[in-house]
Motif scaffolding. Sequence first.
Motif, PDB file in Angstrom:
ATOM      1  N   ALA A 105       0.831  -1.209   0.000  1.00 25.47           N
ATOM      2  CA  ALA A 105       0.000   0.000   0.000  1.00 25.47           C
ATOM      3  C   ALA A 105       0.867   1.262   0.000  1.00 25.47           C
ATOM      4  O   ALA A 105       0.550   2.244  -0.672  1.00 25.47           O
ATOM      5  N   LYS A 106       1.979   1.234   0.736  1.00 24.01           N
ATOM      6  CA  LYS A 106       2.875   2.397   0.776  1.00 24.01           C
ATOM      7  C   LYS A 106       3.466   2.669  -0.614  1.00 24.01           C
ATOM      8  O   LYS A 106       3.550   3.825  -1.030  1.00 24.01           O
ATOM      9  N   ARG A 107       3.858   1.617  -1.335  1.00 23.61           N
ATOM     10  CA  ARG A 107       4.393   1.819  -2.690  1.00 23.61           C
ATOM     11  C   ARG A 107       3.351   2.486  -3.587  1.00 23.61           C
ATOM     12  O   ARG A 107       3.678   3.347  -4.393  1.00 23.61           O
ATOM     13  N   LEU A 108       2.092   2.090  -3.448  1.00 26.88           N
ATOM     14  CA  LEU A 108       1.033   2.696  -4.257  1.00 26.88           C
ATOM     15  C   LEU A 108       0.777   4.145  -3.856  1.00 26.88           C
ATOM     16  O   LEU A 108       0.486   4.989  -4.692  1.00 26.88           O
ATOM     17  N   ARG A 109       0.892   4.431  -2.566  1.00 31.21           N
ATOM     18  CA  ARG A 109       0.654   5.788  -2.071  1.00 31.21           C
ATOM     19  C   ARG A 109       1.768   6.736  -2.474  1.00 31.21           C
ATOM     20  O   ARG A 109       1.542   7.924  -2.693  1.00 31.21           O
ATOM     21  N   ASP A 110       2.988   6.209  -2.582  1.00 31.98           N
ATOM     22  CA  ASP A 110       4.155   7.062  -2.806  1.00 31.98           C
ATOM     23  C   ASP A 110       4.576   7.162  -4.270  1.00 31.98           C
ATOM     24  O   ASP A 110       5.678   7.617  -4.559  1.00 31.98           O
ATOM     25  N   VAL A 111       3.710   6.767  -5.185  1.00 34.11           N
ATOM     26  CA  VAL A 111       4.085   6.816  -6.601  1.00 34.11           C
ATOM     27  C   VAL A 111       4.068   8.254  -7.116  1.00 34.11           C
ATOM     28  O   VAL A 111       3.514   9.161  -6.500  1.00 34.11           O
ATOM     29  N   ASP A 112       4.650   8.439  -8.263  1.00 36.44           N
ATOM     30  CA  ASP A 112       4.693   9.721  -8.955  1.00 36.44           C
ATOM     31  C   ASP A 112       3.273  10.253  -9.156  1.00 36.44           C
ATOM     32  O   ASP A 112       2.347   9.479  -9.423  1.00 36.44           O
ATOM     33  N   PRO A 113       3.052  11.573  -9.049  1.00 40.84           N
ATOM     34  CA  PRO A 113       1.705  12.113  -9.215  1.00 40.84           C
ATOM     35  C   PRO A 113       1.093  11.845 -10.595  1.00 40.84           C
ATOM     36  O   PRO A 113      -0.110  11.920 -10.764  1.00 40.84           O
ATOM     37  N   HIS A 114       1.935  11.516 -11.577  1.00 38.62           N
ATOM     38  CA  HIS A 114       1.415  11.223 -12.914  1.00 38.62           C
ATOM     39  C   HIS A 114       1.437   9.729 -13.220  1.00 38.62           C
ATOM     40  O   HIS A 114       1.329   9.327 -14.372  1.00 38.62           O
ATOM     41  N   HIS A 115       1.574   8.900 -12.179  1.00 43.21           N
ATOM     42  CA  HIS A 115       1.594   7.452 -12.366  1.00 43.21           C
ATOM     43  C   HIS A 115       0.310   6.990 -13.050  1.00 43.21           C
ATOM     44  O   HIS A 115      -0.780   7.414 -12.693  1.00 43.21           O
ATOM     45  N   GLY A 116       0.462   6.145 -14.032  1.00 44.77           N
ATOM     46  CA  GLY A 116      -0.703   5.610 -14.728  1.00 44.77           C
ATOM     47  C   GLY A 116      -0.994   6.291 -16.045  1.00 44.77           C
ATOM     48  O   GLY A 116      -1.956   5.942 -16.728  1.00 44.77           O
ATOM     49  N   ILE A 117      -0.187   7.259 -16.401  1.00 43.80           N
ATOM     50  CA  ILE A 117      -0.413   7.941 -17.675  1.00 43.80           C
ATOM     51  C   ILE A 117       0.824   7.735 -18.556  1.00 43.80           C
ATOM     52  O   ILE A 117       1.959   7.711 -18.068  1.00 43.80           O
ATOM     53  N   ASP A 118       0.602   7.569 -19.826  1.00 41.25           N
ATOM     54  CA  ASP A 118       1.698   7.398 -20.782  1.00 41.25           C
ATOM     55  C   ASP A 118       2.560   8.657 -20.766  1.00 41.25           C
ATOM     56  O   ASP A 118       2.052   9.759 -20.975  1.00 41.25           O
ATOM     57  N   GLU A 123       3.104  15.732 -22.479  1.00 42.37           N
ATOM     58  CA  GLU A 123       3.369  16.995 -23.185  1.00 42.37           C
ATOM     59  C   GLU A 123       2.118  17.579 -23.834  1.00 42.37           C
ATOM     60  O   GLU A 123       2.077  18.757 -24.153  1.00 42.37           O
ATOM     61  N   PHE A 124       1.076  16.770 -24.021  1.00 42.80           N
ATOM     62  CA  PHE A 124      -0.142  17.241 -24.678  1.00 42.80           C
ATOM     63  C   PHE A 124      -1.250  17.620 -23.698  1.00 42.80           C
ATOM     64  O   PHE A 124      -2.278  18.135 -24.112  1.00 42.80           O
ATOM     65  N   LEU A 125      -1.051  17.349 -22.410  1.00 42.51           N
ATOM     66  CA  LEU A 125      -2.095  17.619 -21.422  1.00 42.51           C
ATOM     67  C   LEU A 125      -1.787  18.888 -20.642  1.00 42.51           C
ATOM     68  O   LEU A 125      -0.652  19.145 -20.259  1.00 42.51           O
ATOM     69  N   GLU A 126      -2.803  19.657 -20.430  1.00 45.04           N
ATOM     70  CA  GLU A 126      -2.691  20.872 -19.623  1.00 45.04           C
ATOM     71  C   GLU A 126      -2.724  20.483 -18.139  1.00 45.04           C
ATOM     72  O   GLU A 126      -3.274  19.438 -17.779  1.00 45.04           O
ATOM     73  N   PRO A 127      -2.168  21.328 -17.261  1.00 47.48           N
ATOM     74  CA  PRO A 127      -2.194  21.020 -15.827  1.00 47.48           C
ATOM     75  C   PRO A 127      -3.601  20.759 -15.297  1.00 47.48           C
ATOM     76  O   PRO A 127      -3.805  19.895 -14.441  1.00 47.48           O
ATOM     77  N   GLU A 128      -4.602  21.504 -15.836  1.00 45.76           N
ATOM     78  CA  GLU A 128      -5.979  21.272 -15.355  1.00 45.76           C
ATOM     79  C   GLU A 128      -6.463  19.868 -15.710  1.00 45.76           C
ATOM     80  O   GLU A 128      -7.209  19.240 -14.960  1.00 45.76           O
ATOM     81  N   ASP A 129      -6.052  19.383 -16.898  1.00 51.22           N
ATOM     82  CA  ASP A 129      -6.432  18.023 -17.307  1.00 51.22           C
ATOM     83  C   ASP A 129      -5.810  16.986 -16.376  1.00 51.22           C
ATOM     84  O   ASP A 129      -6.472  16.022 -15.973  1.00 51.22           O
ATOM     85  N   LEU A 130      -4.527  17.193 -16.043  1.00 46.29           N
ATOM     86  CA  LEU A 130      -3.854  16.266 -15.130  1.00 46.29           C
ATOM     87  C   LEU A 130      -4.514  16.291 -13.756  1.00 46.29           C
ATOM     88  O   LEU A 130      -4.711  15.249 -13.129  1.00 46.29           O
ATOM     89  N   ASN A 131      -4.869  17.486 -13.281  1.00 40.50           N
ATOM     90  CA  ASN A 131      -5.532  17.603 -11.987  1.00 40.50           C
ATOM     91  C   ASN A 131      -6.878  16.869 -11.998  1.00 40.50           C
ATOM     92  O   ASN A 131      -7.237  16.198 -11.024  1.00 40.50           O
ATOM     93  N   GLU A 132      -7.615  17.000 -13.086  1.00 40.25           N
ATOM     94  CA  GLU A 132      -8.911  16.331 -13.190  1.00 40.25           C
ATOM     95  C   GLU A 132      -8.742  14.805 -13.168  1.00 40.25           C
ATOM     96  O   GLU A 132      -9.491  14.101 -12.495  1.00 40.25           O
ATOM     97  N   LEU A 133      -7.760  14.299 -13.899  1.00 48.52           N
ATOM     98  CA  LEU A 133      -7.499  12.854 -13.896  1.00 48.52           C
ATOM     99  C   LEU A 133      -7.118  12.377 -12.501  1.00 48.52           C
ATOM    100  O   LEU A 133      -7.576  11.317 -12.053  1.00 48.52           O
ATOM    101  N   ALA A 134      -6.306  13.166 -11.797  1.00 45.94           N
ATOM    102  CA  ALA A 134      -5.903  12.795 -10.437  1.00 45.94           C
ATOM    103  C   ALA A 134      -7.093  12.832  -9.487  1.00 45.94           C
ATOM    104  O   ALA A 134      -7.253  11.933  -8.652  1.00 45.94           O
ATOM    105  N   GLU A 135      -7.954  13.837  -9.607  1.00 40.06           N
ATOM    106  CA  GLU A 135      -9.134  13.944  -8.742  1.00 40.06           C
ATOM    107  C   GLU A 135     -10.074  12.764  -8.935  1.00 40.06           C
ATOM    108  O   GLU A 135     -10.712  12.307  -7.985  1.00 40.06           O
TER     109      GLU A 135
END
Length: 149
Positions: A105-118, A123-135
Amino acid sequence: MPGTGSVCGELVVFHPRGSSPLLDRMRRIHESFGQSWRRDSDEYPFRFHPASGGLISWGYDHSGDEHFFWPCDPDPDSWKIVTNINGAAPVVFDGRFTDFVLAFAKRLRDVDPHHGIDPAALEFLEPEDLNELAERGEIGPVAPSFEPF
């Protein structure tokens, strides 16, 4: 009584009396890995239950890894965890089951904030798009959780 469930939506933990047909799955896993052992016992050092000291299936994760108890000691609190990583040699975790689950569980919690995205898509996503995906929980760290099923 605790039952079968998923830790962080990623690690599936069996319970023999769980609601899904896990005993059948455990038997199939033991048989398929047992066949691998019989084909190349030098390559794969572990036997499988019901052989004495044989691995006992207790779960899997969505990365394709299978997890087993290795009853290498008369005291179940001293058993080790063996993970068969998809296509690689088995890995032994020298610690209690709860320590393994917490480390997972700790490894999953501590991953990069963009984990799971190619990475090429970043480079093609705006910060708001990344925030929405994370939310929405589609990328990034995973909050510790247990969902029974």
